[in-house]
Design a protein around this motif. Structure first.
Motif, PDB file in Angstrom:
ATOM      1  N   UNK A 121       0.830  -1.208   0.000  1.00 53.79           N
ATOM      2  CA  UNK A 121       0.000   0.000   0.000  1.00 53.79           C
ATOM      3  C   UNK A 121       0.865   1.260   0.000  1.00 53.79           C
ATOM      4  N   UNK A 122       1.886   1.280   0.837  1.00 57.10           N
ATOM      5  CA  UNK A 122       2.797   2.425   0.866  1.00 57.10           C
ATOM      6  C   UNK A 122       3.452   2.615  -0.500  1.00 57.10           C
ATOM      7  N   UNK A 123       3.900   1.533  -1.098  1.00 57.63           N
ATOM      8  CA  UNK A 123       4.575   1.635  -2.392  1.00 57.63           C
ATOM      9  C   UNK A 123       3.615   2.068  -3.501  1.00 57.63           C
ATOM     10  N   UNK A 124       2.353   1.655  -3.406  1.00 56.58           N
ATOM     11  CA  UNK A 124       1.351   2.118  -4.370  1.00 56.58           C
ATOM     12  C   UNK A 124       1.175   3.633  -4.275  1.00 56.58           C
ATOM     13  N   UNK A 125       1.112   4.133  -3.051  1.00 57.28           N
ATOM     14  CA  UNK A 125       0.945   5.574  -2.859  1.00 57.28           C
ATOM     15  C   UNK A 125       2.168   6.346  -3.334  1.00 57.28           C
ATOM     16  N   UNK A 126       3.344   5.798  -3.110  1.00 56.50           N
ATOM     17  CA  UNK A 126       4.564   6.458  -3.589  1.00 56.50           C
ATOM     18  C   UNK A 126       4.601   6.455  -5.112  1.00 56.50           C
ATOM     19  N   UNK A 127       4.278   5.310  -5.686  1.00 53.22           N
ATOM     20  CA  UNK A 127       4.316   5.148  -7.139  1.00 53.22           C
ATOM     21  C   UNK A 127       3.382   6.126  -7.846  1.00 53.22           C
ATOM     22  N   UNK A 128       2.255   6.429  -7.212  1.00 46.37           N
ATOM     23  CA  UNK A 128       1.256   7.296  -7.831  1.00 46.37           C
ATOM     24  C   UNK A 128       1.128   8.651  -7.139  1.00 46.37           C
ATOM     25  N   UNK A 129       2.044   8.951  -6.252  1.00 46.08           N
ATOM     26  CA  UNK A 129       1.922  10.151  -5.441  1.00 46.08           C
ATOM     27  C   UNK A 129       2.629  11.360  -6.005  1.00 46.08           C
ATOM     28  N   UNK A 130       2.775  12.380  -5.183  1.00 47.77           N
ATOM     29  CA  UNK A 130       3.378  13.638  -5.638  1.00 47.77           C
ATOM     30  C   UNK A 130       4.877  13.554  -5.878  1.00 47.77           C
ATOM     31  N   UNK A 131       5.534  12.529  -5.328  1.00 49.09           N
ATOM     32  CA  UNK A 131       6.983  12.393  -5.504  1.00 49.09           C
ATOM     33  C   UNK A 131       7.339  10.910  -5.506  1.00 49.09           C
ATOM     34  N   UNK A 132       7.578  10.380  -6.680  1.00 49.16           N
ATOM     35  CA  UNK A 132       7.864   8.948  -6.806  1.00 49.16           C
ATOM     36  C   UNK A 132       9.268   8.582  -6.334  1.00 49.16           C
ATOM     37  N   UNK A 167       3.380  14.134   2.923  1.00 54.04           N
ATOM     38  CA  UNK A 167       2.817  15.454   3.220  1.00 54.04           C
ATOM     39  C   UNK A 167       3.715  16.563   2.685  1.00 54.04           C
ATOM     40  N   UNK A 168       5.016  16.391   2.854  1.00 57.00           N
ATOM     41  CA  UNK A 168       5.960  17.381   2.337  1.00 57.00           C
ATOM     42  C   UNK A 168       5.883  17.466   0.818  1.00 57.00           C
ATOM     43  N   UNK A 169       5.809  16.315   0.163  1.00 60.36           N
ATOM     44  CA  UNK A 169       5.747  16.292  -1.301  1.00 60.36           C
ATOM     45  C   UNK A 169       4.460  16.933  -1.813  1.00 60.36           C
ATOM     46  N   UNK A 170       3.366  16.749  -1.097  1.00 60.35           N
ATOM     47  CA  UNK A 170       2.107  17.380  -1.501  1.00 60.35           C
ATOM     48  C   UNK A 170       2.211  18.901  -1.442  1.00 60.35           C
ATOM     49  N   UNK A 171       2.886  19.396  -0.425  1.00 61.69           N
ATOM     50  CA  UNK A 171       3.057  20.851  -0.315  1.00 61.69           C
ATOM     51  C   UNK A 171       3.967  21.385  -1.417  1.00 61.69           C
ATOM     52  N   UNK A 172       4.979  20.618  -1.758  1.00 59.75           N
ATOM     53  CA  UNK A 172       5.947  21.075  -2.755  1.00 59.75           C
ATOM     54  C   UNK A 172       5.426  20.935  -4.185  1.00 59.75           C
ATOM     55  N   UNK A 173       4.441  20.067  -4.389  1.00 59.06           N
ATOM     56  CA  UNK A 173       3.888  19.841  -5.734  1.00 59.06           C
ATOM     57  C   UNK A 173       2.368  20.001  -5.680  1.00 59.06           C
ATOM     58  N   UNK A 174       1.876  21.225  -5.614  1.00 54.90           N
ATOM     59  CA  UNK A 174       0.435  21.450  -5.417  1.00 54.90           C
ATOM     60  C   UNK A 174      -0.446  20.920  -6.548  1.00 54.90           C
ATOM     61  N   UNK A 175       0.098  20.734  -7.733  1.00 59.28           N
ATOM     62  CA  UNK A 175      -0.702  20.256  -8.874  1.00 59.28           C
ATOM     63  C   UNK A 175      -0.482  18.772  -9.162  1.00 59.28           C
ATOM     64  N   UNK A 176       0.051  18.064  -8.211  1.00 56.72           N
ATOM     65  CA  UNK A 176       0.445  16.672  -8.457  1.00 56.72           C
ATOM     66  C   UNK A 176      -0.735  15.772  -8.797  1.00 56.72           C
TER      67      UNK A 176
END
Length: 305
Positions: A121-132, A167-176
């Motif tokens: 689950x963590x890896x799925x979120x990383x793979x599709x998240x704001x910072x892979x 959370x940090x990546x979401x802040x740094x990439x607002x349009x992710x």
């Protein structure tokens, strides 16, 4: 997908439903065969077998009373001491030994599997998240012995580091999120779980059900960790709702979030109920992972439109 789920349940070698007696329906068969909330068939079979354990029926309540009494004593003493101590090696090796000798193979299977599901689950979120490039989880134990390598502690640390990095990546990439939806989701991280748990060679002492085992283990966990580390471990159970929201945000579907029982992370429960919440945490993780598995399966099937 629901038909396939029903067929796989009926055909599962891990659980065989009894013939349906309409005058005396079997509650466990009803729980097992119901597909309202999809669960991996093999895992669900072991869940039902675990729930039917005689230790859960007769020993769980006294074990809870003893465990919470000891937990209160340990927590009080450790808070009053002018120093803190911990022993990760002793904790994990003792846990692995305890599981191998006193806990049912069904419960052991669910515990080892849970660690792997968390990594998926963590890896799925990383793979599709704001910072892979966020560090992925490589924690995939195959046996109970593998848990002795600091698996429980590492499992918690991976969770917290992921939440902070995500959370940090979401802040740094607002349009992710818009970019991810344009690209499309990848389900590569939702992989089958490879476990090696022996169900055939069980001793007469391997009888404890999952919740009873957790109740006893939480006492030793509190003893082998500092007060702050134990609190961190307990509070990690409060992130189920957060992870459900992470997934729903990605897939654009919040309709299934009602199955998440561990809620309100800003109003955490006490440590005395941690065993029950850990049991729920494991079940919710199964729900979440199966949800992603079925989405992956649906995506791989040809459209009939």
């Amino acid at each position: 997908m629901e038909i396939a789920q029903s067929e796989s349940l009926i055909q599962s070698p891990a659980y065989t439903p009894e013939p349906h007696d309409r005058q005396n329906p079997n509650v466990w068969d009803a729980l097992y065969l119901d597909t309202a909330i999809p669960v991996d068939p093999i895992a669900k079979a072991h869940m039902i077998r675990d729930l039917r354990s005689w230790t859960r029926a007769y020993l769980l309540l006294p074990i809870k009373l003893i465990a919470n009494t000891l937990l209160a004593l340990i927590m009080t003493v450790k808070r009053l001491l002018p120093f803190q101590f911990s022993n990760y090696v002793l904790m994990h090796r003792s846990a692995a030994w305890f599981l191998k000798h006193f806990v049912s193979p069904e419960a052991c299977y669910l515990i080892v599997r849970h660690i792997c599901l968390g990594s998926n689950i963590v890896n799925f979120l990383i793979e599709n998240g704001p910072d892979s490039t966020i560090e992925s989880s490589k924690l995939y134990p195959h046996t109970v012995d593998d848990l002795a390598e600091n698996a429980f502690l590492e499992h918690d640390i991976i969770l917290y580091n992921f939440v902070l990095d995500y959370s940090k990546a979401q802040r740094e990439h607002p349009n992710w999120l818009q970019q991810v939806h344009q690209k499309g989701l990848s389900y590569e991280s939702i992989q089958p779980i490879d476990l090696n748990i022996d169900f055939n060679q069980r001793s007469w002492l391997q009888v404890l059900d999952l919740e009873s085992a957790i109740e006893l283990f939480k006492v030793f966990y509190s003893l082998c960790l500092t007060s702050d580390e134990f609190e961190r471990a307990v509070l990690s159970l409060e992130f189920d709702e957060n992870f459900g929201c992470y997934i729903s945000q990605l897939v654009g579907d919040y309709n299934w979030n009602h199955v998440i029982a561990n809620r309100n992370p800003l109003a955490p429960d006490s440590s005395f109920g941690s065993a029950r919440r850990l049991l729920l945490h494991g079940i919710i993780t199964e729900y979440l992972h199966r949800h992603l598995e079925l989405r992956k399966l649906a995506r791989s099937q040809p459209s009939h439109d």
